[in-house]
Design an enzyme around this catalytic site. Sequence first.
Site, short mmCIF file in Angstrom:
data_model
loop_
_atom_site.label_atom_id
_atom_site.label_comp_id
_atom_site.label_asym_id
_atom_site.label_seq_id
_atom_site.Cartn_x
_atom_site.Cartn_y
_atom_site.Cartn_z
N ARG A 72 -4.89 2.25 8.42
CA ARG A 72 -6.16 2.56 7.75
C ARG A 72 -6.68 1.31 7.10
O ARG A 72 -5.99 0.69 6.30
CB ARG A 72 -5.92 3.56 6.61
CG ARG A 72 -5.85 4.95 7.01
CD ARG A 72 -6.12 5.92 5.89
NE ARG A 72 -5.63 5.60 4.56
CZ ARG A 72 -5.83 6.34 3.51
NH1 ARG A 72 -6.53 7.45 3.61
NH2 ARG A 72 -5.35 6.01 2.33
N ASP A 74 2.34 6.60 -0.67
CA ASP A 74 2.18 6.03 0.66
C ASP A 74 3.45 6.33 1.47
O ASP A 74 4.53 5.79 1.19
CB ASP A 74 1.96 4.52 0.55
CG ASP A 74 1.61 3.91 1.90
OD1 ASP A 74 0.55 3.30 2.01
OD2 ASP A 74 2.42 4.07 2.86
N THR A 102 -12.62 0.70 4.15
CA THR A 102 -13.45 1.71 4.83
C THR A 102 -12.71 3.01 5.13
O THR A 102 -13.34 4.02 5.43
CB THR A 102 -13.96 1.15 6.18
OG1 THR A 102 -12.80 0.93 7.02
CG2 THR A 102 -14.70 -0.17 6.00
N ASP A 135 5.29 3.31 3.15
CA ASP A 135 5.99 2.48 2.17
C ASP A 135 7.25 3.16 1.66
O ASP A 135 8.29 2.52 1.44
CB ASP A 135 5.07 2.15 0.98
CG ASP A 135 4.06 1.07 1.32
OD1 ASP A 135 4.24 0.39 2.35
OD2 ASP A 135 3.09 0.92 0.56
#
Length: 220
Positions: A115, A211, A119, A214
Site C-alpha cells: 500500500r 500492521d 494514497t 510488521d
Amino acid sequence: MKVDKIITKKLRMNITVVDHPLIQHKLTLMRRTDTSIRTFRELVNEIAMLLGYEVTRDLALTTKEIQTPLEKMDAPIIAGKKLCFVSILRAGNGLLDGLLRLMPSARVGHVGLYRDPETLIAVEYYYKVPSDIGERLTIVVDPMLATANSAIAAVDRLKDGGAKKMKFVCLLAAPEGVAAFNEAHPDVDLYTAAVDRQLNDHGYILPGLGDAGDRIYGTR
Ligand code: PRP
Ligand code: URA
C-alpha cells in the site's frame, strides 16, 4: 455460528464472520500489543487452520473405491482438481502457512502488493500463479481488509489471469473495506474472523491489531 449476511449501514453484505470461540480468543491474543512476534506468528497459523475448515465446508465430494482391512467401500474424497491458495505478499504468507498445513497438496500463487502510505493505493511488484488457475477453486488470503484496495487489485489481477471461482479470506476487516470489496467483486465470497469498527485517517483498522506484516515478521 455462521453469519451469511450482516447488515451494516443498511447495506447487505456478502460476508461470513467465522465467530468460533477458539478463533475469537486467539484473535484477542493477536490484538494485544504485548504479544510477542513468535506467538503472533503461531496464532496466525492456528487461526488460518480454523478459518480453512469453514472456508472449505462446501467443497464437493465424490467417492472412490478403497480397500479397508475388512472389505471394500466407496469412500468420500474431495472432487476435482486440488485448490489453489493465493497469498497477497507479504502478510498473506502468515495465513498461507496455516492453510497449507490443512491442505498440503494445494497449489500456491503469489501476488506482491504494497500500500502506498500516502494514497493507500495498492502497488503490484510480483505476480506468479499456476497456469491452470481457472480450473481450480482459488482462495485468496491476506490477514487485513482495510480499504480493500489491495484485495480488489489482487482479485482484479487474478480474474485477468483467468481465475474464475474465488473466495477471499482475511482475519480482520473494516466495514469500509467489506462494502468496497462487495461492490467490486460481488461474486467472491468473503470470510473473516471479525469486522472491526472503522478505519483511521491512515487507513488502519480500529481497534485492529496494527500492521500485520510488521507483527508477523518483526520489521517495525
Ligand atoms: C497490508 C495488508 C494488506 C493491506 C490491507 O499490507 O497485509 O495487504 O495492507 O490494506 P488495504 O485493504 O487498505 O489495501 P501492506 O501494504 O502493509 O504490505 P505488507 O503485507 O508487505 O506489510
Ligand atoms: N494493513 C495492516 O496491516 N493493518 C491495518 O490495520 C490496515 C492495513
